[in-house]
Motif scaffolding. Structure first.
Motif, PDB file in Angstrom:
ATOM      1  N   ASN A  40       3.021   0.014 -18.538  1.00 52.57           N
ATOM      2  CA  ASN A  40       2.645  -1.265 -18.035  1.00 52.57           C
ATOM      3  C   ASN A  40       3.678  -2.283 -18.676  1.00 52.57           C
ATOM      4  O   ASN A  40       3.436  -3.489 -18.697  1.00 52.57           O
ATOM      5  CB  ASN A  40       1.477  -1.603 -18.438  1.00 52.57           C
ATOM      6  CG  ASN A  40       0.995  -2.827 -17.424  1.00 52.57           C
ATOM      7  OD1 ASN A  40       1.085  -3.072 -16.095  1.00 52.57           O
ATOM      8  ND2 ASN A  40      -0.074  -3.834 -18.006  1.00 52.57           N
ATOM      9  N   LEU A  41       4.990  -1.857 -18.451  1.00 49.21           N
ATOM     10  CA  LEU A  41       6.036  -2.766 -18.753  1.00 49.21           C
ATOM     11  C   LEU A  41       7.330  -2.891 -17.514  1.00 49.21           C
ATOM     12  O   LEU A  41       8.383  -3.355 -17.935  1.00 49.21           O
ATOM     13  CB  LEU A  41       6.845  -2.296 -20.285  1.00 49.21           C
ATOM     14  CG  LEU A  41       6.116  -2.370 -21.380  1.00 49.21           C
ATOM     15  CD1 LEU A  41       6.653  -1.721 -22.358  1.00 49.21           C
ATOM     16  CD2 LEU A  41       5.865  -3.827 -21.730  1.00 49.21           C
ATOM     17  N   LEU A  42       6.826  -2.759 -16.545  1.00 49.21           N
ATOM     18  CA  LEU A  42       7.678  -2.766 -15.473  1.00 49.21           C
ATOM     19  C   LEU A  42       8.421  -4.311 -15.263  1.00 49.21           C
ATOM     20  O   LEU A  42       7.386  -5.171 -15.331  1.00 49.21           O
ATOM     21  CB  LEU A  42       7.233  -2.398 -14.059  1.00 49.21           C
ATOM     22  CG  LEU A  42       7.143  -1.040 -13.654  1.00 49.21           C
ATOM     23  CD1 LEU A  42       6.435  -0.567 -12.346  1.00 49.21           C
ATOM     24  CD2 LEU A  42       8.541  -0.306 -13.789  1.00 49.21           C
ATOM     25  N   PRO A  43       9.408  -4.450 -15.016  1.00 45.41           N
ATOM     26  CA  PRO A  43       9.935  -5.882 -14.820  1.00 45.41           C
ATOM     27  C   PRO A  43       9.631  -6.205 -13.208  1.00 45.41           C
ATOM     28  O   PRO A  43       9.134  -5.221 -12.438  1.00 45.41           O
ATOM     29  CB  PRO A  43      11.619  -5.947 -14.760  1.00 45.41           C
ATOM     30  CG  PRO A  43      11.796  -4.267 -14.605  1.00 45.41           C
ATOM     31  CD  PRO A  43      10.618  -3.556 -15.087  1.00 45.41           C
ATOM     32  N   ARG A  44      10.043  -7.462 -12.880  1.00 42.06           N
ATOM     33  CA  ARG A  44       9.867  -7.751 -11.218  1.00 42.06           C
ATOM     34  C   ARG A  44      10.581  -6.725 -10.234  1.00 42.06           C
ATOM     35  O   ARG A  44       9.930  -6.312  -9.425  1.00 42.06           O
ATOM     36  CB  ARG A  44      10.120  -9.157 -10.937  1.00 42.06           C
ATOM     37  CG  ARG A  44       9.471 -10.129 -11.863  1.00 42.06           C
ATOM     38  CD  ARG A  44       8.442 -10.934 -10.963  1.00 42.06           C
ATOM     39  NE  ARG A  44       9.311 -11.552  -9.835  1.00 42.06           N
ATOM     40  CZ  ARG A  44       9.771 -12.758 -10.042  1.00 42.06           C
ATOM     41  NH1 ARG A  44       9.381 -13.545 -11.053  1.00 42.06           N
ATOM     42  NH2 ARG A  44      10.159 -13.506  -8.904  1.00 42.06           N
ATOM     43  N   LYS A  45      11.775  -6.338 -10.761  1.00 44.18           N
ATOM     44  CA  LYS A  45      12.080  -5.139 -10.232  1.00 44.18           C
ATOM     45  C   LYS A  45      13.466  -4.394 -10.872  1.00 44.18           C
ATOM     46  O   LYS A  45      14.009  -5.004 -11.878  1.00 44.18           O
ATOM     47  CB  LYS A  45      12.985  -5.873  -8.494  1.00 44.18           C
ATOM     48  CG  LYS A  45      13.665  -4.748  -7.904  1.00 44.18           C
ATOM     49  CD  LYS A  45      13.765  -5.139  -6.492  1.00 44.18           C
ATOM     50  CE  LYS A  45      14.118  -4.092  -5.624  1.00 44.18           C
ATOM     51  NZ  LYS A  45      14.111  -4.400  -4.166  1.00 44.18           N
ATOM     52  N   TYR A  46      13.299  -3.277 -10.761  1.00 41.20           N
ATOM     53  CA  TYR A  46      14.284  -2.415 -11.318  1.00 41.20           C
ATOM     54  C   TYR A  46      15.222  -1.462 -10.558  1.00 41.20           C
ATOM     55  O   TYR A  46      14.943  -1.098  -9.446  1.00 41.20           O
ATOM     56  CB  TYR A  46      13.365  -1.336 -11.944  1.00 41.20           C
ATOM     57  CG  TYR A  46      14.249  -0.247 -12.979  1.00 41.20           C
ATOM     58  CD1 TYR A  46      14.377  -0.602 -14.390  1.00 41.20           C
ATOM     59  CD2 TYR A  46      14.691   0.840 -12.399  1.00 41.20           C
ATOM     60  CE1 TYR A  46      14.921   0.367 -15.131  1.00 41.20           C
ATOM     61  CE2 TYR A  46      15.513   1.868 -13.356  1.00 41.20           C
ATOM     62  CZ  TYR A  46      15.473   1.451 -14.603  1.00 41.20           C
ATOM     63  OH  TYR A  46      16.292   2.321 -15.625  1.00 41.20           O
ATOM     64  N   PHE A  47      16.721  -2.018 -10.848  1.00 35.62           N
ATOM     65  CA  PHE A  47      17.926  -1.625 -10.068  1.00 35.62           C
ATOM     66  C   PHE A  47      18.466  -0.256 -10.712  1.00 35.62           C
ATOM     67  O   PHE A  47      18.725  -0.427 -11.766  1.00 35.62           O
ATOM     68  CB  PHE A  47      18.760  -2.645  -9.628  1.00 35.62           C
ATOM     69  CG  PHE A  47      17.967  -3.716  -8.699  1.00 35.62           C
ATOM     70  CD1 PHE A  47      18.423  -3.709  -7.545  1.00 35.62           C
ATOM     71  CD2 PHE A  47      17.393  -4.984  -9.472  1.00 35.62           C
ATOM     72  CE1 PHE A  47      17.757  -4.873  -6.775  1.00 35.62           C
ATOM     73  CE2 PHE A  47      17.138  -5.843  -8.767  1.00 35.62           C
ATOM     74  CZ  PHE A  47      17.000  -5.860  -7.352  1.00 35.62           C
TER      75      PHE A  47
END
Length: 350
Positions: free
Chosen positions: A128-135
């Protein structure tokens, strides 16, 4: 103990498994920054580091339920030095990433440069540590293969779908874009192309941004890596850059590493910057970053939670501790920050 001493360097030449490992590990990031000739070498080596990670996971060094979907199991055992080295690398980089996520409360974006078969997106989602978006960005050939794995394996595709909102996913052979995960094929030597592709898929330059590069910059010329670092520092007002690669490469041990890499057509175009921890820090500061730190992997290993270090040291017997220390002293983690919002990024440290 002398770093690069003759005794350990001699044993290095007599340990073909470790020579192959060092060549494989150092070739890992080549794919996203190489020339046509280097690309040819990558076809035989680009999976080596991920195979090493999968083996270490299978032995119990750390948990990663996703690596199995990207690479085959190793055909032979990896030396304990290899497994401990990857353990320190994975946990060291992860520590800094999570520190950044904590400072920004996950209201940020991550750009993984030369990501290869990395599984960080899926592991962060599980915590549950996802950033707003992961590239993720890598050489188009590597991206195409990773997208194939994602499309064909539900344990990989389902987390992307679960985190997605809005319209249907955009996907073709060399890119995949959802609301939380994006993977693009690009050449990291050309910052304008990189920026164009990222912005096309909703990169937000105003969000706190973490850029991660593992064994990538060393395959660029010093001028090319400086250009990439300068682009990142000038594009994002609030940012952190994590770089994992070689260091102390001018001593005898470092020269033996270079010779082994050259035998595999892996030429370190940026090795000049890998002279010392000081030269690594200096590159970051000269290219627009406000703070910069660099420590070798033996130091990182000593900073990791010692109860878990004791656990993994009990998994396999290590009979050449001096060689392990030499290897670890020739890799480092560097991190730099700029922080116009005063989030406390300069305070991140081990």
């Amino acid at each position: 103990m002398r770093v690069g001493g003759g005794r350990a360097a001699g044993r290095w030449r007599q340990r073909p498994r470790l020579a192959r490992f060092m060549a494989a590990a150092a070739c890992e990031g080549l794919s996203s920054a190489g020339t046509d000739e280097a690309d040819e070498a990558v076809r035989g080596t680009c999976e080596d580091a991920s195979v090493c990670k999968r083996f270490a996971v299978s032995v119990g060094y750390w948990r990663d339920p996703y690596i199995q979907y990207f690479v085959r199991q190793a055909k032979e055992r990896k030396a304990p030095e290899i497994n401990r080295g990857y353990y320190a690398r994975v946990h060291g980089v992860s520590y800094l990433i999570k520190a950044f996520l904590k400072k920004t409360e996950c209201n940020c974006q991550i750009v993984n440069l030369g990501a290869g078969m990395d599984t960080l997106f899926w592991r962060l989602k599980d915590e549950n540590l996802l950033p707003r978006k992961y590239f993720e960005v890598d050489f188009p050939m590597i991206v195409a293969r990773k997208i194939h794995h994602i499309k064909s394996k539900p344990p990989l595709s389902k987390p992307i779908m679960e985190s997605h909102s809005g319209d249907s996913l955009l996907i073709d052979s060399h890119s995949l874009d959802s609301s939380r995960y994006s993977i693009q094929g690009a050449d990291l030597r050309f910052s304008s192309e990189l920026e164009e592709k990222l912005k096309k898929h909703n990169l937000d330059v105003h969000l706190p941004t973490l850029l991660v590069a593992e064994c990538v910059l060393v395959y660029m010329t010093p001028q090319q890596s400086a250009s990439l670092l300068k682009w990142a520092a000038s594009t994002f007002p609030v940012a952190m850059f994590i770089n994992y690669e070689q260091v102390n490469m001018t001593d005898r041990f470092g020269q033996i590493m270079i010779e082994n890499l050259q035998r595999r057509q892996c030429n370190l175009a940026g090795v000049e910057v890998c002279k010392s921890l000081g030269s690594q820090r200096e590159r970051l500061l000269l290219n627009g970053w406000e703070t910069a730190h660099a420590i070798d992997m033996m130091k990182v290993y000593s900073f990791l939670p010692q109860a878990d270090v004791k656990r993994i040291e009990g998994l396999e017997f290590l009979d050449e501790k001096e060689l392990f220390e030499q290897l670890m002293q020739h890799y480092c983690i560097c991190w730099a920050s700029k922080d116009s919002s005063n989030l406390g990024l300069a305070d991140i440290a081990f």
